[in-house]
Design a protein around this motif. Sequence first.
Motif, PDB file in Angstrom:
ATOM      1  N   THR A 120      -5.866 -60.182 -68.642  1.00 48.44           N
ATOM      2  CA  THR A 120      -6.546 -58.906 -68.913  1.00 48.44           C
ATOM      3  C   THR A 120      -7.678 -59.188 -69.964  1.00 48.44           C
ATOM      4  N   ALA A 121      -7.579 -60.596 -70.660  1.00 47.46           N
ATOM      5  CA  ALA A 121      -8.605 -60.780 -71.474  1.00 47.46           C
ATOM      6  C   ALA A 121      -9.160 -62.107 -71.339  1.00 47.46           C
ATOM      7  N   CYS A 122      -9.012 -62.528 -69.947  1.00 46.46           N
ATOM      8  CA  CYS A 122      -9.797 -63.762 -69.405  1.00 46.46           C
ATOM      9  C   CYS A 122      -9.132 -65.020 -70.194  1.00 46.46           C
ATOM     10  N   GLU A 123      -7.804 -65.176 -70.574  1.00 44.87           N
ATOM     11  CA  GLU A 123      -7.412 -66.224 -71.336  1.00 44.87           C
ATOM     12  C   GLU A 123      -7.303 -67.642 -70.394  1.00 44.87           C
ATOM     13  N   GLU A 124      -7.153 -68.848 -71.121  1.00 45.44           N
ATOM     14  CA  GLU A 124      -7.227 -70.137 -70.393  1.00 45.44           C
ATOM     15  C   GLU A 124      -5.915 -69.947 -69.455  1.00 45.44           C
ATOM     16  N   LYS A 125      -5.831 -70.485 -68.132  1.00 46.70           N
ATOM     17  CA  LYS A 125      -4.924 -70.245 -67.338  1.00 46.70           C
ATOM     18  C   LYS A 125      -3.581 -71.260 -67.846  1.00 46.70           C
ATOM     19  N   SER A 126      -4.041 -72.347 -68.336  1.00 43.76           N
ATOM     20  CA  SER A 126      -2.956 -73.232 -68.804  1.00 43.76           C
ATOM     21  C   SER A 126      -2.134 -72.614 -69.834  1.00 43.76           C
ATOM     22  N   PRO A 183     -10.603 -56.783 -75.500  1.00 42.44           N
ATOM     23  CA  PRO A 183     -11.827 -57.518 -75.199  1.00 42.44           C
ATOM     24  C   PRO A 183     -11.894 -58.655 -74.281  1.00 42.44           C
ATOM     25  N   CYS A 184     -12.572 -59.081 -73.282  1.00 44.41           N
ATOM     26  CA  CYS A 184     -12.790 -60.033 -72.468  1.00 44.41           C
ATOM     27  C   CYS A 184     -13.316 -61.307 -73.122  1.00 44.41           C
TER      28      CYS A 184
END
Length: 364
Positions: free
Chosen positions: A354-360, A333-334
């Motif tokens: 793949t799920a739009c996690e925080e880049k940090s 899930p996004c």
Amino acid sequence: MTVPTENGTMYATVSWNAPNATDNSNNVTLTFNEEHTYRNSGLFPIGLIPLSYTAKDASGNRASCTFTVSVIDTENPVITGCPPSMTVPTEDGTMYATVSWNAPNATDNSNNVTLTFNEEHTYRNSGLFPIGLIPLSYTAKDASGNRASCTFTVSVIDTENPVITGCPPSMTVPTETGTMYATVSWNAPNATDNSNNVTLTFNEEHTYRNSGLFPIGLIPLSYTAKDASGNRASCTFTVSVIDTENPVITGCPPSMTVPTENGTMYATVSWNAPNATDNSNNVTLTFNEEHTYRNSGLFPIGLIPLSYTAKDASGNRASCTFTVSVIESCSDPCINGGTCEEGTCTCLEGFAGTACEEKSKLLF
């Protein structure tokens, strides 16, 4: 004496016992002093005939004896050739027939007979006779009042059919908006007949009226003219009430976009079916999909056009179209406001994976 005539003659044979005459002189002559030349016995004609005997002696002394012979006629006249009863049709376009016949003959033993046409009305031979059964007679009467009658009938029949003019034409009428009826009217025809006695009846199969409400369909109607003799004529026409009004579909499903179920290439899709109404109250709503999809059912990935079609008994149609767009879902899930497009999350700025996690978080 009173004596009847002999059959078939105007005479009677009459005789009597002659009287006797006596006189003191012993010289007397008895004479039959008839007024005419009648004899005893002899033929006597019809009527009252005075007769006498006279006795005369030589000194001229006289004595008389009088009597009468009344010859009466008791024999009725005879009528021969009595017209037969007859049935005659009216002349075209009239309520009469011209009728004639051969008059009969009358004979009587007295040779003195009168034949009278003893009609009940003032009909003549030949003459015009109206429709109906008319009794007629001839009467023969002799001078003595003896009678004979001859009766016959003239039956004038009407075999001519009535005539109907101005028969309504067959007509096609659309229903009134929102109803399953049409108000229909027409000009009634006229009926005439040679008898001047004709009845025109609106002979509908049902209880329709002019004017009145007529339902959808082809309705045969007729007028019948009938005269007093039972002759008939008919006039037929049709009223065709047609439904030209399309059905109405309400609650058409909106187009929708649906993701596939996890791990599959399908989505289970359902919706609320629409309603169809029609002025005819006879409408069929069909799910007119291009393929064999169902509500609810499995729909593959892609854009699928669907429709409902409402059709009434007259073939009028209405359609309702919508689409189902099945898109591939993401494996994870996004999150964080990301959207799944064709199986891949599209992430907002500052998010990835793949799920739009925080880049940090992805760096560690």
